[in-house]
Motif scaffolding. Structure first.
Motif, PDB file in Angstrom:
ATOM      1  N   MET A   1       0.846  -1.169   0.000  1.00 35.78           N
ATOM      2  CA  MET A   1       0.000   0.000   0.000  1.00 35.78           C
ATOM      3  C   MET A   1       0.897   1.239   0.000  1.00 35.78           C
ATOM      4  SD  MET A   1      -3.003   0.986   2.743  1.00 35.78           S
ATOM      5  CE  MET A   1      -3.819  -0.573   2.713  1.00 35.78           C
ATOM      6  N   GLU A   2       0.611   2.160  -0.871  1.00 39.10           N
ATOM      7  CA  GLU A   2       1.410   3.378  -0.965  1.00 39.10           C
ATOM      8  C   GLU A   2       1.152   4.283   0.228  1.00 39.10           C
ATOM      9  OE1 GLU A   2       1.162   5.504  -4.623  1.00 39.10           O
ATOM     10  OE2 GLU A   2       0.968   3.655  -5.775  1.00 39.10           O
ATOM     11  N   LEU A   3       2.075   5.217   0.449  1.00 36.94           N
ATOM     12  CA  LEU A   3       1.982   6.127   1.576  1.00 36.94           C
ATOM     13  C   LEU A   3       0.678   6.923   1.545  1.00 36.94           C
ATOM     14  CD1 LEU A   3       3.357   7.166   4.090  1.00 36.94           C
ATOM     15  CD2 LEU A   3       4.530   8.850   2.695  1.00 36.94           C
ATOM     16  N   LYS A   4       0.316   7.452   0.375  1.00 32.08           N
ATOM     17  CA  LYS A   4      -0.909   8.247   0.272  1.00 32.08           C
ATOM     18  C   LYS A   4      -2.136   7.399   0.598  1.00 32.08           C
ATOM     19  CE  LYS A   4      -3.349  11.473  -2.666  1.00 32.08           C
ATOM     20  NZ  LYS A   4      -3.392  12.206  -3.914  1.00 32.08           N
ATOM     21  N   GLU A   5      -2.168   6.164   0.116  1.00 34.16           N
ATOM     22  CA  GLU A   5      -3.284   5.268   0.400  1.00 34.16           C
ATOM     23  C   GLU A   5      -3.374   4.976   1.893  1.00 34.16           C
ATOM     24  OE1 GLU A   5      -2.663   1.815  -1.972  1.00 34.16           O
ATOM     25  OE2 GLU A   5      -3.212   2.807  -3.833  1.00 34.16           O
ATOM     26  N   ARG A   6      -2.216   4.815   2.538  1.00 31.16           N
ATOM     27  CA  ARG A   6      -2.197   4.578   3.987  1.00 31.16           C
ATOM     28  C   ARG A   6      -2.723   5.790   4.739  1.00 31.16           C
ATOM     29  NH1 ARG A   6       3.339   1.188   5.209  1.00 31.16           N
ATOM     30  NH2 ARG A   6       2.753  -0.547   3.897  1.00 31.16           N
ATOM     31  N   ASP A   7      -2.348   6.983   4.278  1.00 26.97           N
ATOM     32  CA  ASP A   7      -2.845   8.202   4.919  1.00 26.97           C
ATOM     33  C   ASP A   7      -4.358   8.298   4.796  1.00 26.97           C
ATOM     34  OD1 ASP A   7      -0.292   8.959   5.655  1.00 26.97           O
ATOM     35  OD2 ASP A   7      -0.048  10.401   4.020  1.00 26.97           O
ATOM     36  N   VAL A   8      -4.882   7.972   3.633  1.00 30.82           N
ATOM     37  CA  VAL A   8      -6.330   8.002   3.409  1.00 30.82           C
ATOM     38  C   VAL A   8      -7.008   6.965   4.303  1.00 30.82           C
ATOM     39  CG1 VAL A   8      -8.153   7.562   1.723  1.00 30.82           C
ATOM     40  CG2 VAL A   8      -6.175   8.953   1.086  1.00 30.82           C
ATOM     41  N   ALA A   9      -6.428   5.771   4.367  1.00 35.21           N
ATOM     42  CA  ALA A   9      -6.998   4.708   5.196  1.00 35.21           C
ATOM     43  C   ALA A   9      -6.939   5.097   6.672  1.00 35.21           C
ATOM     44  CB  ALA A   9      -6.252   3.399   4.964  1.00 35.21           C
ATOM     45  N   LYS A  10      -5.836   5.683   7.083  1.00 36.23           N
ATOM     46  CA  LYS A  10      -5.691   6.110   8.479  1.00 36.23           C
ATOM     47  C   LYS A  10      -6.727   7.178   8.817  1.00 36.23           C
ATOM     48  CE  LYS A  10      -2.099   7.397  11.734  1.00 36.23           C
ATOM     49  NZ  LYS A  10      -0.673   7.709  11.903  1.00 36.23           N
ATOM     50  N   GLN A  11      -6.936   8.126   7.915  1.00 37.63           N
ATOM     51  CA  GLN A  11      -7.930   9.176   8.146  1.00 37.63           C
ATOM     52  C   GLN A  11      -9.333   8.578   8.231  1.00 37.63           C
ATOM     53  OE1 GLN A  11      -7.205  12.300   8.926  1.00 37.63           O
ATOM     54  NE2 GLN A  11      -9.365  12.703   9.247  1.00 37.63           N
ATOM     55  N   ALA A  12      -9.612   7.593   7.392  1.00 40.92           N
ATOM     56  CA  ALA A  12     -10.916   6.922   7.443  1.00 40.92           C
ATOM     57  C   ALA A  12     -11.100   6.199   8.776  1.00 40.92           C
ATOM     58  CB  ALA A  12     -11.061   5.953   6.274  1.00 40.92           C
ATOM     59  N   ASP A  13     -10.023   5.572   9.256  1.00 40.51           N
ATOM     60  CA  ASP A  13     -10.080   4.898  10.558  1.00 40.51           C
ATOM     61  C   ASP A  13     -10.353   5.905  11.675  1.00 40.51           C
ATOM     62  OD1 ASP A  13      -9.568   2.471   9.353  1.00 40.51           O
ATOM     63  OD2 ASP A  13      -7.442   2.426   9.924  1.00 40.51           O
ATOM     64  N   ILE A  14      -9.699   7.064  11.604  1.00 38.03           N
ATOM     65  CA  ILE A  14      -9.912   8.111  12.613  1.00 38.03           C
ATOM     66  C   ILE A  14     -11.355   8.583  12.581  1.00 38.03           C
ATOM     67  CG2 ILE A  14      -9.337  10.506  13.229  1.00 38.03           C
ATOM     68  CD1 ILE A  14      -6.436   9.871  12.398  1.00 38.03           C
ATOM     69  N   GLU A  15     -11.890   8.801  11.384  1.00 42.44           N
ATOM     70  CA  GLU A  15     -13.278   9.256  11.261  1.00 42.44           C
ATOM     71  C   GLU A  15     -14.251   8.218  11.829  1.00 42.44           C
ATOM     72  OE1 GLU A  15     -14.354  12.251  10.431  1.00 42.44           O
ATOM     73  OE2 GLU A  15     -12.275  12.865  10.171  1.00 42.44           O
ATOM     74  N   HIS A  16     -13.986   6.947  11.528  1.00 42.90           N
ATOM     75  CA  HIS A  16     -14.848   5.877  12.022  1.00 42.90           C
ATOM     76  C   HIS A  16     -14.802   5.814  13.553  1.00 42.90           C
ATOM     77  CE1 HIS A  16     -16.994   2.082  12.117  1.00 42.90           C
ATOM     78  NE2 HIS A  16     -16.051   1.627  12.917  1.00 42.90           N
ATOM     79  N   ALA A  84      -9.694   9.841  19.230  1.00 43.94           N
ATOM     80  CA  ALA A  84      -9.449   9.015  18.041  1.00 43.94           C
ATOM     81  C   ALA A  84      -8.092   9.348  17.425  1.00 43.94           C
ATOM     82  CB  ALA A  84     -10.567   9.224  17.018  1.00 43.94           C
ATOM     83  N   THR A  85      -7.751  10.620  17.370  1.00 42.22           N
ATOM     84  CA  THR A  85      -6.464  11.036  16.813  1.00 42.22           C
ATOM     85  C   THR A  85      -5.313  10.517  17.673  1.00 42.22           C
ATOM     86  OG1 THR A  85      -7.477  12.998  15.857  1.00 42.22           O
ATOM     87  CG2 THR A  85      -5.086  13.027  16.086  1.00 42.22           C
ATOM     88  N   GLN A  86      -5.475  10.592  18.996  1.00 40.73           N
ATOM     89  CA  GLN A  86      -4.427  10.080  19.884  1.00 40.73           C
ATOM     90  C   GLN A  86      -4.232   8.589  19.698  1.00 40.73           C
ATOM     91  OE1 GLN A  86      -2.427  12.201  21.787  1.00 40.73           O
ATOM     92  NE2 GLN A  86      -3.600  13.491  20.401  1.00 40.73           N
ATOM     93  N   SER A  87      -5.327   7.880  19.505  1.00 40.63           N
ATOM     94  CA  SER A  87      -5.255   6.441  19.298  1.00 40.63           C
ATOM     95  C   SER A  87      -4.481   6.109  18.026  1.00 40.63           C
ATOM     96  CB  SER A  87      -6.666   5.861  19.214  1.00 40.63           C
ATOM     97  OG  SER A  87      -6.624   4.498  18.885  1.00 40.63           O
ATOM     98  N   SER A  88      -4.637   6.946  16.998  1.00 39.56           N
ATOM     99  CA  SER A  88      -3.956   6.680  15.725  1.00 39.56           C
ATOM    100  C   SER A  88      -2.452   6.933  15.821  1.00 39.56           C
ATOM    101  CB  SER A  88      -4.547   7.537  14.613  1.00 39.56           C
ATOM    102  OG  SER A  88      -4.125   8.875  14.720  1.00 39.56           O
ATOM    103  N   LEU A  89      -2.013   7.656  16.844  1.00 40.33           N
ATOM    104  CA  LEU A  89      -0.583   7.976  16.997  1.00 40.33           C
ATOM    105  C   LEU A  89       0.193   6.893  17.744  1.00 40.33           C
ATOM    106  CD1 LEU A  89      -0.892  11.743  17.993  1.00 40.33           C
ATOM    107  CD2 LEU A  89      -0.367  10.791  15.737  1.00 40.33           C
ATOM    108  N   ARG A  90      -0.518   5.957  18.334  1.00 44.30           N
ATOM    109  CA  ARG A  90       0.163   4.923  19.115  1.00 44.30           C
ATOM    110  C   ARG A  90       0.937   3.970  18.208  1.00 44.30           C
ATOM    111  NH1 ARG A  90      -2.252   0.202  18.406  1.00 44.30           N
ATOM    112  NH2 ARG A  90      -4.432   0.142  17.807  1.00 44.30           N
ATOM    113  N   GLU A  91       1.881   3.281  18.805  1.00 47.18           N
ATOM    114  CA  GLU A  91       2.647   2.275  18.073  1.00 47.18           C
ATOM    115  C   GLU A  91       1.757   1.066  17.820  1.00 47.18           C
ATOM    116  OE1 GLU A  91       5.844   1.546  16.771  1.00 47.18           O
ATOM    117  OE2 GLU A  91       5.902   3.721  16.818  1.00 47.18           O
TER     118      GLU A  91
END
Length: 106
Positions: A1-16, A84-91
């Motif tokens: 998965m490309e970096l941009k796709e991962r960013d989009v997926a990560k943002q979708a996860d945060i929104e969810h 949600a944003t804090q959760s996305s920053l974890r390892e």
């Protein structure tokens, strides 16, 4: 998965996750969270530690007063988004890393 796709997926996860947290917090507290609950939600050790953070302007979301009501309040949606944003920053855990490696191999 490309970096941009991962960013989009990560943002979708945060929104969810924001939506899930917002729904849960709204059921418990309504659309406004009082500071007497915020100190626990944000993980401060005590109400006094929370007040010190407020005095130093270190709170993660904006608070406001409501005329005729005691205390400070924050919007439930803002708190949910911050959590949600804090959760996305974890390892990622080891199993999450393994899943990511296997997904890249497909």
């Amino acid at each position: 998965m490309e970096l941009k796709e991962r960013d989009v997926a990560k943002q979708a996860d945060i929104e969810h996750l924001t939506g899930e947290l917002r729904d849960s917090l709204t059921k418990l507290y309504g659309p406004l969270l009082p500071s007497r609950e915020l100190w626990k939600i944000f993980g401060y050790a005590s109400p006094a530690a929370y007040r010190r953070a407020r005095a130093r302007k270190l709170l993660p979301v904006g608070e406001f007063e409501i005329e005729g009501r005691r205390g400070y309040f924050a919007l439930t949606h803002d708190v949910a988004r911050w959590l949600a944003t804090q959760s996305s920053l974890r390892e990622p855990s080891r199993s999450e890393k393994d899943q990511e490696v296997h997904a890249d191999e497909e």
